[in-house]
Write a protein that holds these residues in place. Sequence first.
Motif, PDB file in Angstrom:
ATOM      1  N   VAL A  75      38.210  58.942  25.993  1.00  0.00           N
ATOM      2  CA  VAL A  75      37.612  57.292  25.410  1.00  0.00           C
ATOM      3  C   VAL A  75      38.443  56.495  26.940  1.00  0.00           C
ATOM      4  N   ALA A  76      37.433  55.952  27.113  1.00  0.00           N
ATOM      5  CA  ALA A  76      38.258  54.885  27.828  1.00  0.00           C
ATOM      6  C   ALA A  76      38.619  53.423  27.334  1.00  0.00           C
ATOM      7  N   LEU A  77      39.886  52.391  28.500  1.00  0.00           N
ATOM      8  CA  LEU A  77      40.407  51.346  27.360  1.00  0.00           C
ATOM      9  C   LEU A  77      39.954  50.935  28.691  1.00  0.00           C
ATOM     10  N   VAL A  78      38.991  49.632  28.220  1.00  0.00           N
ATOM     11  CA  VAL A  78      38.746  48.696  29.409  1.00  0.00           C
ATOM     12  C   VAL A  78      39.548  47.334  29.008  1.00  0.00           C
ATOM     13  N   VAL A  79      40.371  47.159  30.697  1.00  0.00           N
ATOM     14  CA  VAL A  79      40.768  45.246  30.476  1.00  0.00           C
ATOM     15  C   VAL A  79      39.634  44.232  31.120  1.00  0.00           C
ATOM     16  N   SER A  80      39.009  43.272  30.602  1.00  0.00           N
ATOM     17  CA  SER A  80      38.836  42.732  31.707  1.00  0.00           C
ATOM     18  C   SER A  80      39.338  41.287  32.586  1.00  0.00           C
ATOM     19  N   GLU A  81      39.808  42.381  32.881  1.00  0.00           N
ATOM     20  CA  GLU A  81      40.980  41.419  33.862  1.00  0.00           C
ATOM     21  C   GLU A  81      41.744  41.680  34.921  1.00  0.00           C
ATOM     22  N   PRO A  82      42.322  40.963  36.414  1.00  0.00           N
ATOM     23  CA  PRO A  82      43.023  41.893  37.191  1.00  0.00           C
ATOM     24  C   PRO A  82      44.598  42.951  36.852  1.00  0.00           C
ATOM     25  N   GLY A  83      44.130  43.514  37.761  1.00  0.00           N
ATOM     26  CA  GLY A  83      46.155  44.644  37.081  1.00  0.00           C
ATOM     27  C   GLY A  83      46.794  43.367  37.022  1.00  0.00           C
ATOM     28  N   GLU A  84      47.515  42.549  37.965  1.00  0.00           N
ATOM     29  CA  GLU A  84      48.061  42.321  38.710  1.00  0.00           C
ATOM     30  C   GLU A  84      48.264  41.542  36.543  1.00  0.00           C
ATOM     31  N   ARG A  85      47.357  40.946  36.539  1.00  0.00           N
ATOM     32  CA  ARG A  85      47.740  39.696  34.866  1.00  0.00           C
ATOM     33  C   ARG A  85      47.891  41.141  33.697  1.00  0.00           C
ATOM     34  N   VAL A  86      47.041  42.419  33.899  1.00  0.00           N
ATOM     35  CA  VAL A  86      47.406  43.237  32.756  1.00  0.00           C
ATOM     36  C   VAL A  86      48.846  43.866  32.467  1.00  0.00           C
ATOM     37  N   PHE A  87      49.791  44.005  34.298  1.00  0.00           N
ATOM     38  CA  PHE A  87      51.135  44.504  34.068  1.00  0.00           C
ATOM     39  C   PHE A  87      51.831  43.491  33.997  1.00  0.00           C
ATOM     40  N   CYS A 129      28.966  54.343  31.177  1.00  0.00           N
ATOM     41  CA  CYS A 129      27.307  54.388  31.286  1.00  0.00           C
ATOM     42  C   CYS A 129      26.742  55.904  31.972  1.00  0.00           C
ATOM     43  N   SER A 130      27.891  56.332  32.786  1.00  0.00           N
ATOM     44  CA  SER A 130      27.258  58.040  33.221  1.00  0.00           C
ATOM     45  C   SER A 130      27.842  58.942  32.758  1.00  0.00           C
ATOM     46  N   GLY A 131      27.866  58.976  31.491  1.00  0.00           N
ATOM     47  CA  GLY A 131      28.545  60.272  31.072  1.00  0.00           C
ATOM     48  C   GLY A 131      30.539  60.385  31.320  1.00  0.00           C
ATOM     49  N   HIS A 132      31.435  59.437  31.830  1.00  0.00           N
ATOM     50  CA  HIS A 132      32.218  60.534  32.215  1.00  0.00           C
ATOM     51  C   HIS A 132      33.384  59.862  31.240  1.00  0.00           C
ATOM     52  N   VAL A 133      33.592  58.923  29.962  1.00  0.00           N
ATOM     53  CA  VAL A 133      33.594  59.158  28.588  1.00  0.00           C
ATOM     54  C   VAL A 133      32.464  59.025  27.933  1.00  0.00           C
ATOM     55  N   ASP A 134      33.668  59.503  25.726  1.00  0.00           N
ATOM     56  CA  ASP A 134      33.219  59.361  24.728  1.00  0.00           C
ATOM     57  C   ASP A 134      32.888  58.183  24.421  1.00  0.00           C
ATOM     58  N   GLY A 135      34.123  57.216  24.461  1.00  0.00           N
ATOM     59  CA  GLY A 135      33.019  56.285  23.724  1.00  0.00           C
ATOM     60  C   GLY A 135      34.169  54.915  24.415  1.00  0.00           C
ATOM     61  N   ALA A 136      34.165  54.038  24.909  1.00  0.00           N
ATOM     62  CA  ALA A 136      34.581  52.568  25.140  1.00  0.00           C
ATOM     63  C   ALA A 136      35.514  51.568  24.173  1.00  0.00           C
ATOM     64  N   LEU A 137      36.962  50.909  24.302  1.00  0.00           N
ATOM     65  CA  LEU A 137      37.879  50.109  24.071  1.00  0.00           C
ATOM     66  C   LEU A 137      37.646  49.043  24.990  1.00  0.00           C
ATOM     67  N   VAL A 138      36.753  48.170  24.471  1.00  0.00           N
ATOM     68  CA  VAL A 138      36.738  46.794  24.969  1.00  0.00           C
ATOM     69  C   VAL A 138      37.925  45.660  24.269  1.00  0.00           C
ATOM     70  N   VAL A 139      38.837  45.137  25.825  1.00  0.00           N
ATOM     71  CA  VAL A 139      39.852  43.956  25.588  1.00  0.00           C
ATOM     72  C   VAL A 139      39.431  43.125  26.441  1.00  0.00           C
ATOM     73  N   SER A 140      39.973  41.931  25.887  1.00  0.00           N
ATOM     74  CA  SER A 140      40.229  40.265  27.079  1.00  0.00           C
ATOM     75  C   SER A 140      39.007  40.226  27.307  1.00  0.00           C
ATOM     76  N   MET A 141      37.837  40.045  26.849  1.00  0.00           N
ATOM     77  CA  MET A 141      37.084  39.351  27.028  1.00  0.00           C
ATOM     78  C   MET A 141      36.618  37.841  27.623  1.00  0.00           C
ATOM     79  N   HIS A 142      35.838  37.649  28.476  1.00  0.00           N
ATOM     80  CA  HIS A 142      35.644  35.735  28.594  1.00  0.00           C
ATOM     81  C   HIS A 142      34.435  35.410  28.266  1.00  0.00           C
ATOM     82  N   GLY A 143      34.314  34.947  27.918  1.00  0.00           N
ATOM     83  CA  GLY A 143      32.943  33.725  27.408  1.00  0.00           C
ATOM     84  C   GLY A 143      31.583  34.537  26.836  1.00  0.00           C
ATOM     85  N   ASP A 144      30.884  35.256  27.847  1.00  0.00           N
ATOM     86  CA  ASP A 144      29.755  35.779  26.329  1.00  0.00           C
ATOM     87  C   ASP A 144      29.766  36.881  27.467  1.00  0.00           C
TER      88      ASP A 144
END
Length: 344
Positions: A75-87, A129-144
């Motif tokens: 499963v993927a943890l997707v953070v909608s931020e650049p790496g320096e912000r995440v770490f 969407c290419s079949g690499h993961v079974d599901g995704a967790l998405v955090v830190s979304m901006h706007g729509d």
Amino acid sequence: MIEPGNAAVEHRGAPTLEEVARVAGVSRSTVSRVINNSPGVSGRARRAVTRAIETVGYVPNEAARSLVTRRTNSVALVVSEPGERVFGDPFFAGVLRGVHAGLSGSLRQLVLMMLAEDDDGARLEKYLCSGHVDGALVVSMHGDDPLPQRLAEAGLPVVAGGRPLSGSDVPYVDADNFTGGLTAARHLTSTGRRGLGTLAGPADMAVGIDRFAGWRLGLSEAGVGADAVVHSDFTVEAGARAMAELLERHSELDAVFAAADIIAVGALRELAARGLAVPDDVAVVGFDDSVLATTVTPRLTTVRQPVEELGRTMTWRLLAQLAGETPLPPSILLPTELVVRESA
């Protein structure tokens, strides 16, 4: 029929599916359905297969299972931020710990994905969407942010961390940010402060909007205006700049609510640079109760949100969806609470 648990077991190498079926007294297809957690198996048969697996020491071949089930066991943890912000922000470390704990025992691997500076999300979407993961967790979304909805429309199970502003029907888990902002306002007004201002979070994120809305309600209850506001990104440097701007606009300020501890740290630095004492001259309340709250001087009064629980609950919700469990809640709101220390 061979009674479960009474069959003689001959070990001529790694136990096979057929051997499990023989010991359990069921068909090979029934064993396969139990291992893959498929429906249509009676409780009695499921228990027999489980006992047989333990008896013969069978270990499923994950690679073979993936070919049959079309599962990647990732499963993927997707953070909608650049790496320096995440770490650089303890919030994301807390979420990651929670996700890791939630995956413990599930035999699933975690793929951490962050937004590149020059990426509009298209590359992330293509990979997911290419079949690499079974599901995704998405955090830190901006706007729509359209990513969660697009992933869901592509058939990928998705859970968002935080309320999506897009109005999509993607399930989400969030902290009660509105009540957290309200609690901060009520605390500061109860101490007699009247020159109140806020360093609100980004105006394009639900977390910033909801905390600011709760803050406004709390000031309204006390008959205090809510015009002393500057929006800030979630960094120490942005918090310091926002604090300087707020002081320049409102010299009468005697209390500040920062929408995150990391913003509050920047505010404390700016106040110290101007010779203003905390809390004697200006009281400060943060949000998160991260490690930063107890490592600054004075220690930070803050609204605690259960960050690790947020990660665990998101993971539970996604795994439950992958397992076909029903019904499942479309949204989950976790409680917040005020932690009083020396800064306010």
